[in-house]
Write a protein that holds these residues in place. Structure first.
Motif, mmCIF file in Angstrom:
data_model
loop_
_atom_site.group_PDB
_atom_site.id
_atom_site.type_symbol
_atom_site.label_atom_id
_atom_site.label_comp_id
_atom_site.label_asym_id
_atom_site.label_seq_id
_atom_site.Cartn_x
_atom_site.Cartn_y
_atom_site.Cartn_z
ATOM 1 N N PRO A 1 0.803 -1.230 0.000
ATOM 2 C CA PRO A 1 0.000 0.000 0.000
ATOM 3 C C PRO A 1 0.834 1.276 0.000
ATOM 4 C CG PRO A 1 -0.961 -1.605 1.493
ATOM 5 C CD PRO A 1 0.370 -2.154 1.072
ATOM 6 N N ILE A 2 2.071 1.211 0.488
ATOM 7 C CA ILE A 2 2.931 2.387 0.394
ATOM 8 C C ILE A 2 3.171 2.720 -1.078
ATOM 9 C CG2 ILE A 2 5.231 3.298 0.871
ATOM 10 C CD1 ILE A 2 5.289 1.724 3.417
ATOM 11 N N GLY B 1 -7.407 -2.270 1.788
ATOM 12 C CA GLY B 1 -6.332 -1.335 2.096
ATOM 13 C C GLY B 1 -6.056 -0.392 0.944
ATOM 14 N N LEU B 2 -6.135 -0.904 -0.283
ATOM 15 C CA LEU B 2 -5.959 -0.067 -1.456
ATOM 16 C C LEU B 2 -7.060 0.982 -1.534
ATOM 17 C CD1 LEU B 2 -4.876 0.806 -4.179
ATOM 18 C CD2 LEU B 2 -5.959 -1.199 -5.207
ATOM 19 N N TRP C 1 2.167 5.262 7.835
ATOM 20 C CA TRP C 1 2.041 3.831 7.594
ATOM 21 C C TRP C 1 2.731 3.010 8.685
ATOM 22 C CZ3 TRP C 1 -1.186 1.199 4.783
ATOM 23 C CH2 TRP C 1 -0.970 -0.172 4.646
ATOM 24 N N PHE C 2 3.937 3.413 9.045
ATOM 25 C CA PHE C 2 4.655 2.657 10.067
ATOM 26 C C PHE C 2 4.103 2.943 11.463
ATOM 27 C CE2 PHE C 2 7.669 2.635 6.517
ATOM 28 C CZ PHE C 2 7.931 1.278 6.456
ATOM 29 N N TRP C 3 3.606 4.178 11.680
ATOM 30 C CA TRP C 3 2.987 4.487 12.957
ATOM 31 C C TRP C 3 1.681 3.714 13.133
ATOM 32 C CZ3 TRP C 3 -1.863 6.977 13.232
ATOM 33 C CH2 TRP C 3 -2.316 7.232 14.537
ATOM 34 N N GLY C 4 0.840 3.690 12.112
ATOM 35 C CA GLY C 4 -0.503 3.130 12.234
ATOM 36 C C GLY C 4 -0.624 1.668 11.911
#
Length: 267
Positions: free
Chosen positions: A71-72, A155-156, A183-186
């Motif tokens: 998703p990134i 997610g997309l 993204w990495f936080w959530g």
């Protein structure tokens, strides 16, 4: 013409334009290739299915593997779409169509999801073909489609709404930086470390749908943390709730963008 019928020409235009972008294919191939190589030993905890695992489990693990970072790539690719329309003045061209602002944004949203989702689905089918030969089970193919639809696609849909709308307020580079941080936080940071949405129904790397497919908790689904009402025990019902919630929340920034554009044109 119905609202959906009016959106289809815009969606088709958006799909055809994006599916031809080399940056889309290069991004998806690099990320999925990297994750596929890293799945042996260095990959995520639930990446590799043991011998004798069912097709459902095998393809759920592949989908979850791709959902960790793919998703990134979706967000990076989609972040400049509406900004580019402004720069190239195609917004004025689309305004002449009998779709309205909502139809234009809705069509771009659907076309963007279809275009970015196509290489992701092909990656899942490639993994299914590999596993079908390796394990001698052709059921890998239909389960790849199910895993894509339940794990990757929501997610997309969530990411697409924010990636299309937020750069209209922020700048594209700033959105991309903030999005990677989010993204990495959530999705990976534990609530006991810092207040985060990891393990909630709003975690777009599909912890709830994957937990349902595997029959075991994945990526801390339901872990105690802030907004406890968003952290029920993983079940089929909560997996469905997570999918619906991700799609609905992903549409909110588009709704706000449509309202702002309508007011701007009326002014």
């Amino acid at each position: 013409m119905t609202g959906m019928t009016k959106m289809l020409p815009v969606a088709w235009y958006e799909f055809r334009m994006q599916i031809r972008k080399r940056s889309l294919w290069i991004t998806i191939v690099l990320i999925t290739g990297l994750l596929a190589v890293a799945r042996s030993g260095m990959g995520p905890r639930y990446a590799s299915a043991p011998p004798g695992a069912s097709a459902r489990e095998v393809m759920a693990r592949w989908a979850f593997l791709f959902a960790v970072l793919l998703p990134i790539g979706f967000g990076m690719v989609l972040a400049d779409r509406l900004i580019r329309d402004r720069r190239l003045r195609t917004t004025e061209l689309l305004t002449s169509l009998p779709t309205g602002v909502g139809g234009q944004l809705g069509g771009k949203y659907l076309g963007s999801i279809a275009a970015t989702g196509t290489p992701a689905l092909l990656a899942m089918l490639a993994a299914a073909g590999y596993e079908a030969v390796r394990r001698g089970d052709v059921a890998m193919v239909p389960w790849a489609v199910v895993a894509f639809a339940t794990v990757l696609l929501p997610g997309l849909a969530f990411v697409a709404g924010f990636a299309l709308a937020c750069p209209l307020v922020l700048t594209t580079p700033l959105f991309r930086v903030l999005f990677v941080g989010y993204w990495f936080w959530g999705n990976t940071l534990l609530p006991e470390t810092l207040p985060t949405l990891t393990g909630s129904l709003l975690t777009p790397n599909a912890s709830y749908p994957t937990s349902w497919l595997l029959g075991t908790t994945v990526n801390y689904a339901g872990i105690p943390g802030p907004l406890s009402f968003l952290r029920p025990a993983p079940t089929g019902a909560t997996a469905a709730a997570s999918i619906v919630l991700l799609v609905v929340v992903g549409l909110l920034p588009l709704a706000v963008a449509g309202l702002l554009q309508t007011r701007r044109r009326a002014a």
